[in-house]
Write a protein that holds these residues in place. Structure first.
Motif, mmCIF file in Angstrom:
data_model
loop_
_atom_site.group_PDB
_atom_site.id
_atom_site.type_symbol
_atom_site.label_atom_id
_atom_site.label_comp_id
_atom_site.label_asym_id
_atom_site.label_seq_id
_atom_site.Cartn_x
_atom_site.Cartn_y
_atom_site.Cartn_z
ATOM 1 N N GLU A 116 0.827 -1.205 0.000
ATOM 2 C CA GLU A 116 0.000 0.000 0.000
ATOM 3 C C GLU A 116 0.860 1.253 0.000
ATOM 4 O O GLU A 116 0.532 2.256 -0.634
ATOM 5 C CB GLU A 116 -0.922 0.012 1.212
ATOM 6 C CG GLU A 116 -2.071 -0.955 1.119
ATOM 7 C CD GLU A 116 -2.899 -0.739 -0.131
ATOM 8 O OE1 GLU A 116 -3.306 0.398 -0.392
ATOM 9 O OE2 GLU A 116 -3.117 -1.730 -0.848
ATOM 10 N N ALA B 209 0.573 3.977 -2.776
ATOM 11 C CA ALA B 209 0.226 5.362 -2.471
ATOM 12 C C ALA B 209 1.235 6.302 -3.112
ATOM 13 O O ALA B 209 0.876 7.312 -3.722
ATOM 14 C CB ALA B 209 0.182 5.566 -0.963
ATOM 15 N N TYR C 228 0.674 6.414 -6.862
ATOM 16 C CA TYR C 228 -0.440 7.282 -7.269
ATOM 17 C C TYR C 228 0.062 8.722 -7.396
ATOM 18 O O TYR C 228 -0.225 9.416 -8.365
ATOM 19 C CB TYR C 228 -1.582 7.258 -6.246
ATOM 20 C CG TYR C 228 -2.172 5.904 -5.944
ATOM 21 C CD1 TYR C 228 -2.156 4.898 -6.889
ATOM 22 C CD2 TYR C 228 -2.757 5.637 -4.713
ATOM 23 C CE1 TYR C 228 -2.693 3.665 -6.608
ATOM 24 C CE2 TYR C 228 -3.300 4.404 -4.420
ATOM 25 C CZ TYR C 228 -3.265 3.415 -5.372
ATOM 26 O OH TYR C 228 -3.788 2.205 -5.085
ATOM 27 N N LEU D 55 0.406 11.001 -10.895
ATOM 28 C CA LEU D 55 -0.275 12.278 -11.071
ATOM 29 C C LEU D 55 0.699 13.441 -11.141
ATOM 30 O O LEU D 55 0.307 14.567 -11.412
ATOM 31 C CB LEU D 55 -1.244 12.505 -9.906
ATOM 32 C CG LEU D 55 -2.383 11.500 -9.830
ATOM 33 C CD1 LEU D 55 -3.115 11.658 -8.528
ATOM 34 C CD2 LEU D 55 -3.316 11.697 -10.990
ATOM 35 N N VAL E 47 -4.684 12.708 -14.941
ATOM 36 C CA VAL E 47 -5.710 12.536 -13.905
ATOM 37 C C VAL E 47 -6.668 11.425 -14.308
ATOM 38 O O VAL E 47 -7.058 10.596 -13.483
ATOM 39 C CB VAL E 47 -6.441 13.864 -13.659
ATOM 40 C CG1 VAL E 47 -7.652 13.654 -12.782
ATOM 41 C CG2 VAL E 47 -5.499 14.850 -13.002
ATOM 42 N N LEU F 226 -7.115 8.068 -12.238
ATOM 43 C CA LEU F 226 -8.405 7.687 -11.665
ATOM 44 C C LEU F 226 -8.638 6.187 -11.858
ATOM 45 O O LEU F 226 -8.975 5.468 -10.915
ATOM 46 C CB LEU F 226 -9.498 8.488 -12.374
ATOM 47 C CG LEU F 226 -10.887 8.463 -11.769
ATOM 48 C CD1 LEU F 226 -10.887 9.273 -10.496
ATOM 49 C CD2 LEU F 226 -11.888 9.033 -12.751
ATOM 50 N N ILE G 298 -5.999 4.096 -9.804
ATOM 51 C CA ILE G 298 -6.242 4.058 -8.357
ATOM 52 C C ILE G 298 -7.456 3.197 -8.049
ATOM 53 O O ILE G 298 -7.416 2.367 -7.132
ATOM 54 C CB ILE G 298 -6.427 5.482 -7.797
ATOM 55 C CG1 ILE G 298 -5.146 6.283 -8.001
ATOM 56 C CG2 ILE G 298 -6.774 5.440 -6.322
ATOM 57 C CD1 ILE G 298 -5.257 7.713 -7.568
#
Lengths: 539, 115
Positions: free
Chosen positions: A145, A149, A152, A156, A164, A168, A171
């Motif tokens: 995780e 994280a 992500y 971006l 984005v 989206l 994620i």
């Protein structure tokens, strides 16, 4: 002395974490300072990974505390353990090497595209290194995780509508996969009462058929979570878009993210569902094979269909993980050393290619290349557009870029004499090099499918790279010749040089891979090391 | 109690998966939240259901396992809640950014005919 050396195994997690935290409060204007701190830290981790790899290569006896580190000083299976062995040391080394290249590259311009780039890279490193080192399933989830994280954030980085949108989807899919991961872990814990991988492998053969069914269900759910990460065929549609949309340094380090899924599958498959697992031996193998074969086919078609280089590289990632998954799924032990070699070689190649793409495409006229999505993705860049990159531009830009591109083409398609070929040759030799007299080892239809697809995927890569290369380098130059600074081309050259080194001196690497496979195929050794490691006070 | 818990997990999962497959970002994020509640309950249930049993030792009853419940799933749930919550928050930020860029809350960033 050895006590000090013992703590080296946790440094690849702690150092990036500490540096990431330290970088956050530094003002964003001090980008060069932040980048330099990040690079120094990654370099230290790289050196540590090299030391660990040397120690692991020399055998378990030379690893401090036999390579098992107990952060809470509780012995397994009750406490958390980190395990350094040949495979994890290799992955640590590969990760930090890639991160180093991506960071140096980003210093020229990309770290200006958003905030906290260097912190995110460090967090990603901490998560990746943790995932490679951890010895139990729940910490694997935590590190996974952490890595996600950070990824992500990195995806971006630079923002813009395309990123984005890709982010989206990326994620949402990964969050759903994380839920499956948790369900799988808790099913396994609920039936076996342990989270430690070595302990799990010990307990599995003794389970009743009903409990074993539950464990297998849990393992299948875990497998789906990893296969989403690895981009196996029906689970990997998000991957080319996301990777093509990411900034080049982020995409380069993402090349290792799919390999985390492969790493965990390889580890769990051989440790928990190895030959010693009784009725569960080889669980899921046929699914890995089918999925891997489908992934190669899908990736190869995608490579052929790609009009933009970013997508081509994204589909190459799929081909690479499909090749590895199917190699694991075939269950031929002789192929595994070749598979590991392929893992290293293809990761380095794809990372270099991701870095190179942006340099090549930079000079292109936007109107001349309507299909390239990149210009739109960079549209949000206006604020920093006027800012000239620091550093000296390299002379003979197109010649150098063209040379790098052709090296990438040869490596990706697996043509001789470079390491892509050596890797595929080792894979196929593992398959064919067995005594034909043994009927149990005769080549099956699955083996032939695999061989055919490997060769065809190489052909597809060659055709696609040729087409794009001709269009880029042999067409009349409509745009301007890109201005490429030395710190941008150096990481590409270094990554390609690593591939060249692997091509012409494959013997030491191959020997290391064979020893690694030897370790993986004797899970008893791993279990014993983890479960009988003494506490620090007792040593 | 087992029946209620399993029915609850099932209902949450079913609703979560349904919403996850919907085309609006708001539905997707609510779906993900429901799914993570279901998963948390599931992890909790995997430590076996016990009533009035603490997961930590109390001075009076040390040594009697029948008085305690398994502490590990509770620790796992705690971690999973924290991580799930952080991820949902992050996803929310991305959804808002996407809404800002595209002007629509469709997951593909543009309205499609027939929705």
């Amino acid at each position: 002395m050895t006590e000090w050396l013992h703590h080296l195994s946790i440094l690849p997690i702690l150092a990036p974490l500490a540096v990431a935290a330290a970088l956050v409060p530094i003002n964003e204007r001090e980008r060069t300072l932040k980048g330099s701190i990040g690079i120094v830290s990654t370099f230290v981790v790289f050196i540590v990974a090299m030391i660990l790899m040397r120690l692991a290569a020399a055998g378990e006896d030379s690893l401090p505390g036999s390579g098992v580190y107990q952060p809470g000083n509780w012995p397994a299976p009750f406490g958390i353990v980190l395990v350094v062995d040949r495979l994890s040391a290799l992955m640590l080394c590969l990760t930090s090497g890639l991160a180093l290249a991506a960071q140096v590259y980003s210093m020229a311009r990309w770290h200006t595209a958003g905030h906290h780039f260097h912190s995110l890279i460090q967090l990603l490193l901490a998560g990746l290194n943790g995932a490679f080192l951890t010895g139990d399933l729940f910490n694997l989830f935590v590190f996974f995780e952490m890595m996600l994280a950070a990824s992500y954030g990195l995806l971006l980085h630079g923002s813009g509508p395309l990123r984005v949108k890709a982010g989206l989807h990326y994620i949402a899919i990964n969050l759903a996969a994380s839920s499956l991961f948790l369900i799988g872990v808790s099913l396994i814990y609920g039936t076996t009462g342990t989270l430690n991988m070595a302990d799990l492998a010990t307990k599995l053969p003794a389970l009743t058929p009903e409990s074993r069914m539950l464990v297998e269900t849990g393992a299948a759910l875990l497998g789906i979570a990893f296969l989403v990460k690895a981009g196996m065929w029906p689970l990997g549609f998000w991957l080319p878009t996301a990777y093509a949309a990411a900034t080049p340094p982020a995409a380069a380090i993402f090349a290792i993210l799919t390999k985390v899924g492969i790493y965990v599958i390889l580890r769990l498959h051989l440790l928990v569902f190895g030959a010693a697992a009784g009725a569960s031996a080889g669980f899921g193998q046929s699914w890995l094979l089918a999925g891997g074969v489908a992934t190669i086919a899908f990736g190869a078609i995608g490579v052929l269909a790609s009009q933009a280089m970013g997508r081509l590289a994204g589909y190459s990632v799929l081909v690479s993980s499909g090749t590895l998954l199917a190699a694991i799924g075939l269950g031929r032990e002789e192929m595994l050393a070749g598979a590991l070699f392929y893992l290293v070689s293809s990761t380095l190649t794809i990372a270099a290619f991701f870095l190179l793409i942006e340099l090549v495409e930079r000079g292109r006229d936007a109107a001349a290349d309507v299909l390239a999505v990149t210009m739109e993705a960079y549209g949000d860049f206006d604020e920093d557009e006027e800012e000239e990159e620091a550093g000296v531009a390299i002379p003979r830009t197109m010649a150098v870029l063209g040379l790098c591109f052709s090296l990438c083409a040869v490596l990706l398609s697996g043509l001789p004499p470079l390491s892509g070929f050596v890797a595929k040759f080792a894979l196929l030799q593992g398959l064919f090099g067995m005594p034909a007299a043994d009927p149990a080892r005769a080549l099956s239809a699955a083996d032939w499918t695999y061989v055919t697809l490997i060769i065809l995927s190489g052909l597809a890569a060659m055709i696609a790279m040729n087409r794009i290369g001709i269009r880029t380098f042999w067409a009349s130059i409509e745009g301007t010749i890109p201005r490429v600074v030395i710190i941008e081309i150096t990481p590409v050259l270094v990554l390609l040089a690593a591939c060249l080194f692997l091509s012409f001196h494959p013997a030491p690497a191959m020997r290391y891979m064979q020893e690694t496979v030897g370790d993986l195929l004797t899970p008893g050794l791993y279990k014993e090391r983890v479960l009988s490691a003494p506490r620090a006070g007792d040593r | 109690m087992e029946l209620i818990l399993s029915a609850g997990i099932g209902a949450l999962t079913a609703s979560g998966v349904y919403l996850l497959l919907r085309p609006r970002t708001y539905q997707v994020i609510i779906g993900l939240s429901l799914l993570s509640y279901a998963v948390n309950l599931f992890i909790f249930g995997m430590g076996r259901l016990r009533v009035n049993a603490p997961p930590i030792l109390d001075p009076g009853g040390v040594g009697d396992l029948a008085r305690y419940t398994d502490p590990v799933p509770q620790a796992l749930v705690l971690t999973a809640i924290v991580i799930g919550f952080a991820m949902t928050a992050l996803f929310l930020v991305v959804i808002l950014a996407s809404r800002g860029f595209t002007g629509t809350d469709h997951v593909d960033g543009r309205e499609q005919r027939g929705d």
